[in-house]
Design a protein around this motif. Sequence first.
Motif, mmCIF file in Angstrom:
data_model
loop_
_atom_site.group_PDB
_atom_site.id
_atom_site.type_symbol
_atom_site.label_atom_id
_atom_site.label_comp_id
_atom_site.label_asym_id
_atom_site.label_seq_id
_atom_site.Cartn_x
_atom_site.Cartn_y
_atom_site.Cartn_z
ATOM 1 N N ILE A 12 0.839 -1.206 0.000
ATOM 2 C CA ILE A 12 0.000 0.000 0.000
ATOM 3 C C ILE A 12 0.872 1.254 0.000
ATOM 4 C CG2 ILE A 12 -1.867 1.221 1.198
ATOM 5 C CD1 ILE A 12 -2.681 -1.526 2.424
ATOM 6 N N GLY A 13 1.992 1.210 0.741
ATOM 7 C CA GLY A 13 2.869 2.384 0.851
ATOM 8 C C GLY A 13 3.445 2.811 -0.494
ATOM 9 N N SER A 14 3.903 1.849 -1.274
ATOM 10 C CA SER A 14 4.503 2.219 -2.575
ATOM 11 C C SER A 14 3.430 2.745 -3.530
ATOM 12 C CB SER A 14 5.254 1.034 -3.190
ATOM 13 O OG SER A 14 4.371 -0.034 -3.435
ATOM 14 N N THR A 15 2.223 2.196 -3.432
ATOM 15 C CA THR A 15 1.130 2.663 -4.301
ATOM 16 C C THR A 15 0.724 4.089 -3.924
ATOM 17 O OG1 THR A 15 0.371 0.371 -4.370
ATOM 18 C CG2 THR A 15 -1.149 2.016 -5.215
ATOM 19 N N ALA A 16 0.671 4.351 -2.618
ATOM 20 C CA ALA A 16 0.316 5.708 -2.157
ATOM 21 C C ALA A 16 1.403 6.708 -2.557
ATOM 22 C CB ALA A 16 0.125 5.698 -0.645
#
Length: 312
Positions: A12-16
């Motif tokens: 989720i962090g890399s997508t955000a």
Amino acid sequence: MKVLITGVAGFIGSTAAEKLLDLGNDVVGIDAITDYYDQSIKRRNLSALDRDGFTFIEGDLNELPLAEIVGSVDAVVHLAGQPGVRSSWGADFGIYTRANVDATQRLLEAAKLGGNLRRFVYASSSSIYGQADVYPTDETMVPRPFSPYGVTKLAGEHLTSLYRENFGVPSVSFRFFTVYGPRQRPDMAFSRFLTAAEAGSPITVYGDGKQIRDFTFVDDIVAALIASIQTSGELPPVMNLAGGSSVSVLEVLDTISSVTGRELKLDFQPAVDGDVVKTGGSSVLARSSLSWSPTVDVASGIARQYAWMSAL
Ligand code: NAD
Ligand code: UGA
């Protein structure tokens, strides 16, 4: 804006981070690149962020000089943590408390000092509800985690709320309901199902496969995170983010069979301790507070995850 994302190398962090950079923000990312799953996947996620506006700090939230880092940003999106419901039993519990409770407390101490934050976002989880009595489950339900993981996520959520109440840290906790889509962690169901379908190997189904999840597409989660840091007004302390379509594992497998065009071999195994029978969240509060609602249904989301996986 300059946004700190913890857990930036993760799913989720890399997508955000990618979305925030696309929108013209600066991103400072922290990640310890833990070995919970193949670290090369996290390095690959990071390589997509290698561009102007992105600064990466490799390190553990329990060790880094956080006051300095938090003091230099406008908002914090705290996604670092030890995920995984089924692996949170036994001797590994200490990994969960350190990553989900201790690290969150340390980051909140830093946020308490950094007076200019416009938002502190905490990644909570549907697992804090446990076996809920009412569906769709809303935020007024008394939390009753069913796994050690859920206990640590709830502790992190409580810490986040009490730093808001005591020190005015402008926090919001989002309870994510089972997130999927491109870059999904390899230990999660859709990732495992699609990989096995492609390889023609047996798919492990825990229990009878009738357990239900309110699966939520990752871009919808990211849209809510970004909306919460773009809004300057006060937000409720805790909000569900649920995909809006509660479906069973067996229904998911039917969809995977149609999307991949493969006949699936199912290998039924005993249900795993800590797995709840059903999740289904009300997102009414996120709709009224942030004009947020999920936009991707499970069938199109699975097709997008499969297309991403096939292009790797
Ligand atoms: P992920 O494992 O892909 O990402 C988490 C990242 O945090 C990893 O890259 C890991 O290396 C990093 N990390 C862990 N401990 C750290 C520490 N002490 N210091 C610095 N970095 C550390 O997981 P994800 O699926 O992207 O989940 C992100 C967050 O959302 C987690 O907090 C998780 O509990 C929460 N969440 C996820 C889901 C889901 O369905 N994926 C649902 C509910 C809540
Ligand atoms: C997911 C995340 O892994 C947690 O980090 C998160 O906090 C949680 O969502 C949440 O919503 O709070 P989970 O719902 O277990 O947890 O997500 P999946 O790993 O995708 O599993 C979904 C369902 O598929 C579960 O019922 C599980 O038993 C089943 N499953 C999973 C299988 O039948 N076989 C598998 O190989 C994997």
